[in-house]
Scaffold this active site. Structure first.
Site, PDB file in Angstrom:
ATOM      1  N   ASN A  65     -44.521 -25.833   2.498  1.00  0.00           N
ATOM      2  CA  ASN A  65     -44.114 -25.077   3.674  1.00  0.00           C
ATOM      3  C   ASN A  65     -43.825 -26.028   4.822  1.00  0.00           C
ATOM      4  O   ASN A  65     -44.438 -27.098   4.931  1.00  0.00           O
ATOM      5  CB  ASN A  65     -45.206 -24.085   4.093  1.00  0.00           C
ATOM      6  CG  ASN A  65     -44.695 -23.099   5.130  1.00  0.00           C
ATOM      7  OD1 ASN A  65     -43.617 -22.525   4.965  1.00  0.00           O
ATOM      8  ND2 ASN A  65     -45.441 -22.917   6.203  1.00  0.00           N
ATOM      9  N   ARG A  66     -42.889 -25.627   5.682  1.00  0.00           N
ATOM     10  CA  ARG A  66     -42.528 -26.449   6.845  1.00  0.00           C
ATOM     11  C   ARG A  66     -43.763 -26.768   7.678  1.00  0.00           C
ATOM     12  O   ARG A  66     -43.957 -27.879   8.122  1.00  0.00           O
ATOM     13  CB  ARG A  66     -41.493 -25.677   7.670  1.00  0.00           C
ATOM     14  CG  ARG A  66     -40.995 -26.408   8.871  1.00  0.00           C
ATOM     15  CD  ARG A  66     -39.946 -25.590   9.583  1.00  0.00           C
ATOM     16  NE  ARG A  66     -40.455 -24.291  10.036  1.00  0.00           N
ATOM     17  CZ  ARG A  66     -39.745 -23.421  10.729  1.00  0.00           C
ATOM     18  NH1 ARG A  66     -38.487 -23.682  11.010  1.00  0.00           N
ATOM     19  NH2 ARG A  66     -40.268 -22.280  11.119  1.00  0.00           N
ATOM     20  N   LYS A 111     -45.192  -6.412   8.446  1.00  0.00           N
ATOM     21  CA  LYS A 111     -45.807  -6.269   7.123  1.00  0.00           C
ATOM     22  C   LYS A 111     -47.339  -6.405   7.148  1.00  0.00           C
ATOM     23  O   LYS A 111     -48.019  -5.759   6.361  1.00  0.00           O
ATOM     24  CB  LYS A 111     -45.194  -7.271   6.135  1.00  0.00           C
ATOM     25  CG  LYS A 111     -43.821  -6.841   5.632  1.00  0.00           C
ATOM     26  CD  LYS A 111     -43.300  -7.754   4.535  1.00  0.00           C
ATOM     27  CE  LYS A 111     -41.925  -7.275   4.091  1.00  0.00           C
ATOM     28  NZ  LYS A 111     -41.328  -8.110   3.061  1.00  0.00           N
ATOM     29  N   ASP A 131     -43.071  -5.836  -3.092  1.00  0.00           N
ATOM     30  CA  ASP A 131     -42.453  -7.174  -3.133  1.00  0.00           C
ATOM     31  C   ASP A 131     -43.003  -7.992  -4.292  1.00  0.00           C
ATOM     32  O   ASP A 131     -42.272  -8.731  -4.946  1.00  0.00           O
ATOM     33  CB  ASP A 131     -42.755  -7.939  -1.827  1.00  0.00           C
ATOM     34  CG  ASP A 131     -41.869  -7.494  -0.671  1.00  0.00           C
ATOM     35  OD1 ASP A 131     -40.784  -6.936  -0.940  1.00  0.00           O
ATOM     36  OD2 ASP A 131     -42.260  -7.705   0.494  1.00  0.00           O
TER      37      ASP A 131
HETATM   38  P1  NAP Z   1     -41.433 -14.958   7.213  1.00  0.00           P
HETATM   39  O1  NAP Z   1     -42.728 -14.260   7.016  1.00  0.00           O
HETATM   40  O2  NAP Z   1     -40.858 -15.076   8.580  1.00  0.00           O
HETATM   41  O3  NAP Z   1     -41.607 -16.454   6.650  1.00  0.00           O
HETATM   42  C1  NAP Z   1     -40.587 -17.386   6.744  1.00  0.00           C
HETATM   43  C2  NAP Z   1     -40.976 -18.659   5.994  1.00  0.00           C
HETATM   44  O4  NAP Z   1     -39.858 -19.530   5.981  1.00  0.00           O
HETATM   45  C3  NAP Z   1     -42.120 -19.409   6.635  1.00  0.00           C
HETATM   46  O5  NAP Z   1     -42.863 -20.026   5.651  1.00  0.00           O
HETATM   47  C4  NAP Z   1     -41.387 -20.435   7.509  1.00  0.00           C
HETATM   48  O6  NAP Z   1     -42.131 -21.623   7.694  1.00  0.00           O
HETATM   49  C5  NAP Z   1     -40.205 -20.739   6.632  1.00  0.00           C
HETATM   50  N1  NAP Z   1     -39.048 -21.210   7.410  1.00  0.00           N
HETATM   51  C6  NAP Z   1     -38.404 -20.526   8.374  1.00  0.00           C
HETATM   52  N2  NAP Z   1     -37.393 -21.279   8.865  1.00  0.00           N
HETATM   53  C7  NAP Z   1     -37.426 -22.457   8.189  1.00  0.00           C
HETATM   54  C8  NAP Z   1     -36.651 -23.638   8.248  1.00  0.00           C
HETATM   55  N3  NAP Z   1     -35.621 -23.769   9.103  1.00  0.00           N
HETATM   56  N4  NAP Z   1     -36.954 -24.658   7.414  1.00  0.00           N
HETATM   57  C9  NAP Z   1     -37.976 -24.533   6.554  1.00  0.00           C
HETATM   58  N5  NAP Z   1     -38.761 -23.439   6.446  1.00  0.00           N
HETATM   59  C10 NAP Z   1     -38.475 -22.407   7.257  1.00  0.00           C
HETATM   60  O7  NAP Z   1     -40.289 -14.333   6.314  1.00  0.00           O
HETATM   61  P2  NAP Z   1     -40.479 -13.638   4.869  1.00  0.00           P
HETATM   62  O8  NAP Z   1     -40.716 -12.188   5.015  1.00  0.00           O
HETATM   63  O9  NAP Z   1     -41.449 -14.435   4.087  1.00  0.00           O
HETATM   64  O10 NAP Z   1     -39.015 -13.802   4.268  1.00  0.00           O
HETATM   65  C11 NAP Z   1     -38.501 -15.082   3.924  1.00  0.00           C
HETATM   66  C12 NAP Z   1     -37.119 -14.886   3.310  1.00  0.00           C
HETATM   67  O11 NAP Z   1     -37.278 -14.262   2.038  1.00  0.00           O
HETATM   68  C13 NAP Z   1     -36.268 -13.922   4.127  1.00  0.00           C
HETATM   69  O12 NAP Z   1     -35.485 -14.625   5.028  1.00  0.00           O
HETATM   70  C14 NAP Z   1     -35.432 -13.214   3.088  1.00  0.00           C
HETATM   71  O13 NAP Z   1     -34.193 -13.871   2.962  1.00  0.00           O
HETATM   72  C15 NAP Z   1     -36.210 -13.395   1.811  1.00  0.00           C
HETATM   73  N6  NAP Z   1     -36.737 -12.069   1.338  1.00  0.00           N
HETATM   74  C16 NAP Z   1     -36.011 -11.438   0.382  1.00  0.00           C
HETATM   75  C17 NAP Z   1     -36.452 -10.222  -0.110  1.00  0.00           C
HETATM   76  C18 NAP Z   1     -35.649  -9.547  -1.169  1.00  0.00           C
HETATM   77  O14 NAP Z   1     -35.886  -8.364  -1.415  1.00  0.00           O
HETATM   78  N7  NAP Z   1     -34.745 -10.235  -1.827  1.00  0.00           N
HETATM   79  C19 NAP Z   1     -37.642  -9.647   0.376  1.00  0.00           C
HETATM   80  C20 NAP Z   1     -38.365 -10.331   1.347  1.00  0.00           C
HETATM   81  C21 NAP Z   1     -37.901 -11.547   1.825  1.00  0.00           C
HETATM   82  P3  NAP Z   1     -43.162 -21.820   8.920  1.00  0.00           P
HETATM   83  O15 NAP Z   1     -44.488 -21.313   8.431  1.00  0.00           O
HETATM   84  O16 NAP Z   1     -43.136 -23.265   9.158  1.00  0.00           O
HETATM   85  O17 NAP Z   1     -42.622 -21.020  10.071  1.00  0.00           O
END
Ligand code: NAP
Length: 550
Positions: free
Chosen positions: A426-427, A343, A380
Site C-alpha cells: 500500500n502507498r 462503507k 464485495d
Molecule cells: P479506498 O477505500 O479509497 O482506498 C483506495 C486505496 O488506493 C488506498 O489503499 C489508497 O492508498 C490507494 N491509492 C489511492 N490513490 C493512490 C495512488 N495515487 N497511488 C497508490 N495508491 C493509491 O477505495 P476502495 O473502495 O478500496 O476502491 C479502490 C478501487 O477499487 C476503486 O477506485 C475502484 O476502482 C475499485 N473498486 C471496484 C469495484 C468493482 O465492483 N469492480 C468495487 C469496489 C472498488 P492510501 O492508503 O495510501 O491512501
C-alpha cells in the site's frame, strides 16, 4: 376545489389554422369562458392530453427548435417551447403555429423566461408578455409566467394574456435552495393559475423529502408541479409524481438540459420507468460520493424491469451520513448499495451486519427487512473471491493485493479466509501493516515486487480509473504472475489489463466484480435470482459507449 380551476371542460376543437387569427374566447382547443369572462384552456382538457413527462425543447434558431420538436414528438406529445433560447422569439411563432396546427396530438407550453429569473430572455416584462400572448395565439395550450412577472403585471394585463385561451402556469424557480415552499405557494395562489410550478434546488438528499412532503400536503389545493434541481434532486424528478406533481420536466437529449440536474426524457421513461412508479414501488439507491456516473442505477433498474420487480433504483449523492439516514427513513428506502465514503461508517447505524462485514469493518449492501429495520451485508468479498475461484485453487495461492482501502480489505480478508497467502502493498505502509495483522497476511516493499512471483496480482487502488491521472502502478517486468485482476472497471481495458494481455497473461476485469457484487445485492433485496448475463451486457454496453465518446 383546486386553486385556479376556473372553468370546466368545453367541447374539444382543433386549433385554428395558421392565418386564421387567435383562439380568443371561441372555446376552441378545450377552452371555455369562465365566470370572470376569461377564456382558458381547461385543466381537465390538458390533463387528459398530457403524459407524465414534459420535454423542454430548445434551439438557437426557429428552424432548429422546430426540427428538434419534430424528433421529440415522435415519442413524447407533451413539450415546452423555450422561446427565450431564441434571439428573436416572435419570429418563430408563425412556424410554431403551423407545427401545432399540423400536430393536433401535441400539447405545448410556451415559455419565455427572463434572464432575471433564470432564463435567457433579455427583454422587458412587457416584451415577455407580448411573446406569451402570441404563443397562446399560435396554439400553445399553456403559457408559463414567473411569479415575479405575474406580481409585476396589472390585473388587466394578466387578463389580456388569459383571454388568448391558453391555460396559465405561474412558476417559481429557486436556484439556491429548497425553502419557503408553502409561502411561495400562497403568493402564487391569488393568481388562480391552472397550474402552480415550484422548482427549488436540492443541496441535500433531505431537500427532496421537503419537496415531496410539500407536494403531498398541497396536492389537493392545486395542480402542482414540484421539482428540486441539481445532482441531488434526481429523487424528486423520479418520485415527485407519486408525491403529487402532475408532471415533471425532462431534457430532449443529454447536453440539452434547461435546468440543472434535468434528466433525458428517454432515461426517465426507460431506465427509471416513471410511468410505472406507484405507491407500492420499492425504492433503492446507491449512496456515496461520487455516484453521479455510477452504473449501478442502469444495471439494477434493468434487472428490476427484467424480473418484473416493482422497484426503482436511484443515485443518492451525498457526503453526509445524517442526510442519507433521513432520506432512508422518510422515503422510506428498501435497500442501499453503499459506496465510498460510507462503507465503514454505515455499520453503526444498522440493526445488525453479517459476520463478514463486521470482520472487515465494511458493508456495501443494506436491506430493510420485514420488521422495518436495516441489516448489512458485504457482497464485495464474494465478488472478488468467486471470479478467482473459478480460475485457480485459492488454497496456498500467493496473491499480491495492491491497496489497503475498502476494496483491498475485502480482498485480503476474503482471500486469506480461502487459504491464500496474501501479500499487501500500500502507498501508506502503516495501513498495509495494520491490515496484514488483522487479516493474517504479509506486507511487501515496493522494490521487492519485481523479485517475487505470484499466482495473482490484484489492483485495489483507483490507479487506471477514468479520470485518474496516474496510469500504471507496476511496470511490465513486475508482472511476475499467472493472472492479473484489476478491480477498476471503468474503463474495462485499464492500462494494467492491457499490459497483462501484452505479456500473454490471463486477466479478470473489474466489470466481472462489479456485476457480481451487484447481482448478489439484487438477490438480497428481492429474493430472486439476478439476471446476471443481462446485467453484464448492459454495463459493458454503457462502458463501450462511454469509451467511444471519449
Ligand atoms: P479506498 O477505500 O479509497 O482506498 C483506495 C486505496 O488506493 C488506498 O489503499 C489508497 O492508498 C490507494 N491509492 C489511492 N490513490 C493512490 C495512488 N495515487 N497511488 C497508490 N495508491 C493509491 O477505495 P476502495 O473502495 O478500496 O476502491 C479502490 C478501487 O477499487 C476503486 O477506485 C475502484 O476502482 C475499485 N473498486 C471496484 C469495484 C468493482 O465492483 N469492480 C468495487 C469496489 C472498488 P492510501 O492508503 O495510501 O491512501
Amino acid at each position: 376545489m383546486k386553486a385556479g380551476l376556473v372553468a370546466e371542460p368545453a367541447p374539444v376543437k382543433r386549433p385554428t389554422p395558421p392565418g386564421a387569427g387567435n383562439r380568443g374566447s371561441s372555446a376552441s382547443n378545450g377552452s371555455s369562458v369562465s365566470d370572470r369572462g376569461v377564456a382558458v384552456t381547461s385543466t381537465h382538457f390538458i390533463r387528459s392530453r398530457i403524459g407524465k413527462i414534459c420535454v423542454a425543447i430548445t434551439g438557437s434558431s426557429p428552424a432548429e427548435m422546430l426540427g428538434n420538436a419534430e424528433q421529440i414528438v415522435r415519442e413524447n406529445h407533451f413539450v415546452e417551447f423555450r422561446l427565450d433560447y431564441l434571439a428573436n422569439p416572435v419570429a418563430a411563432l408563425p412556424k410554431l403555429k403551423q407545427f401545432l396546427y399540423e400536430r393536433s396530438e401535441v400539447t405545448a407550453i410556451g415559455t419565455c423566461r427572463r434572464a432575471a429569473t433564470g432564463g435567457k430572455f433579455k427583454g422587458t416584462i412587457a416584451a415577455e408578455l407580448e411573446i406569451l400572448e402570441k404563443a397562446a395565439q399560435a396554439g400553445c395550450h399553456l403559457v408559463d409566467v414567473e411569479l415575479q412577472t405575474a406580481e409585476h403585471l396589472k390585473p388587466a394585463q394578466l387578463r389580456k394574456l388569459r383571454e388568448q385561451g391558453a391555460a396559465l402556469i405561474v412558476s417559481w424557480h429557486d436556484f439556491e435552495a429548497t425553502r419557503d415552499l408553502d409561502a411561495i405557494f400562497e403568493r402564487i395562489k391569488p393568481f388562480q393559475p391552472e397550474f402552480v410550478k415550484i422548482v427549488s434546488t436540492a443541496k441535500t438528499l433531505s431537500d427532496n423529502v421537503t419537496m415531496m412532503r410539500f407536494l403531498d400536503r398541497r396536492r389537493d389545493e392545486a395542480n402542482l408541479i414540484g421539482i428540486s434541481m441539481g445532482d441531488q434532486g434526481t429523487i424528486s424528478r423520479v418520485l415527485g409524481l407519486r408525491a403529487g406533481s402532475v408532471f415533471t420536466f425532462a431534457s430532449a437529449h443529454a447536453g440539452k438540459e434547461t435546468g440543472p440536474g434535468q434528466i433525458e426524457a428517454r432515461t426517465l421513461r426507460e431506465t427509471w420507468r416513471i410511468d410505472q412508479i406507484d405507491a407500492s414501488t420499492k425504492v433503492y439507491g446507491v449512496a456515496g460520493n461520487p455516484v453521479r456516473h455510477s452504473l449501478s442505477p442502469l444495471m439494477q433498474n434493468m434487472a428490476f424491469r427484467r424480473e418484473t420487480v416493482n422497484a426503482v433504483f436511484l443515485p443518492l449523492q451525498t457526503t453526509r451520513m445524517n442526510d442519507l439516514l433521513t432520506l432512508t427513513r422518510e422515503v422510506p428506502l428498501h435497500g442501499l448499495a453503499i459506496t465510498m465514503p460510507f462503507k465503514s461508517e454505515i455499520i453503526r447505524h444498522l440493526e445488525k451486519t453479517d459476520a463478514l462485514s463486521e470482520k472487515i469493518g465494511a458493508c456495501n449492501t443494506v436491506v430493510r427487512a420485514q420488521d422495518g429495520k436495516l441489516y448489512g451485508f458485504n457482497t464485495d468479498v464474494a465478488a472478488i473471491v468467486r471470479p478467482l475461484e473459478r480460475r485457480l485453487p485459492l488454497n496456498r495461492a500467493r496473491i499480491l493485493v495492491l491497496g489497503a482501502g475498502g476494496a483491498g480489505r475485502a480482498a485480503a480478508f476474503g482471500l486469506a479466509e480461502k487459504g491464500a497467502e496474501v501479500v499487501i502493498w500500500n502507498r501508506t505502509p502503516e495501513t498495509a501493516k495494520k491490515l496484514a495483522r488483522q487479516a493474517k497476511a504479509k506486507t511487501i516493499r515496493r522494490e521487492q515486487i519485481a523479485k517475487t512471483s505470484f499466482d495473482v496480482i490484484l489492483n485495489a487502488t483507483p490507479i487506471g480509473m477514468r479520470g485518474n491521472k496516474a496510469t500504471s502502478l507496476l511496470e511490465p517486468k513486475e508482472l511476475n504472475t499467472r493472472l492479473v485482476f484489476d478491480l477498476v472497471y471503468n474503463p474495462i481495458d485499464t492500462p494494467l489489463i492491457r499490459m497483462a494481455r501484452e505479456k500473454g497473461l490471463p486477466v479478470v476485469t473489474g466489470v466481472e466484480m462489479f456485476v457480481h457484487q451487484g447481482a448478489r445485492q439484487f438477490e438480497i433485496w428481492t429474493g430472486k435470482p439476478a439476471p446476471e448475463e443481462e446485467m453484464l451486457r448492459v454495463v459493458v454496453h454503457a462502458l463501450r459507449q462511454e469509451k467511444d465518446k471519449s
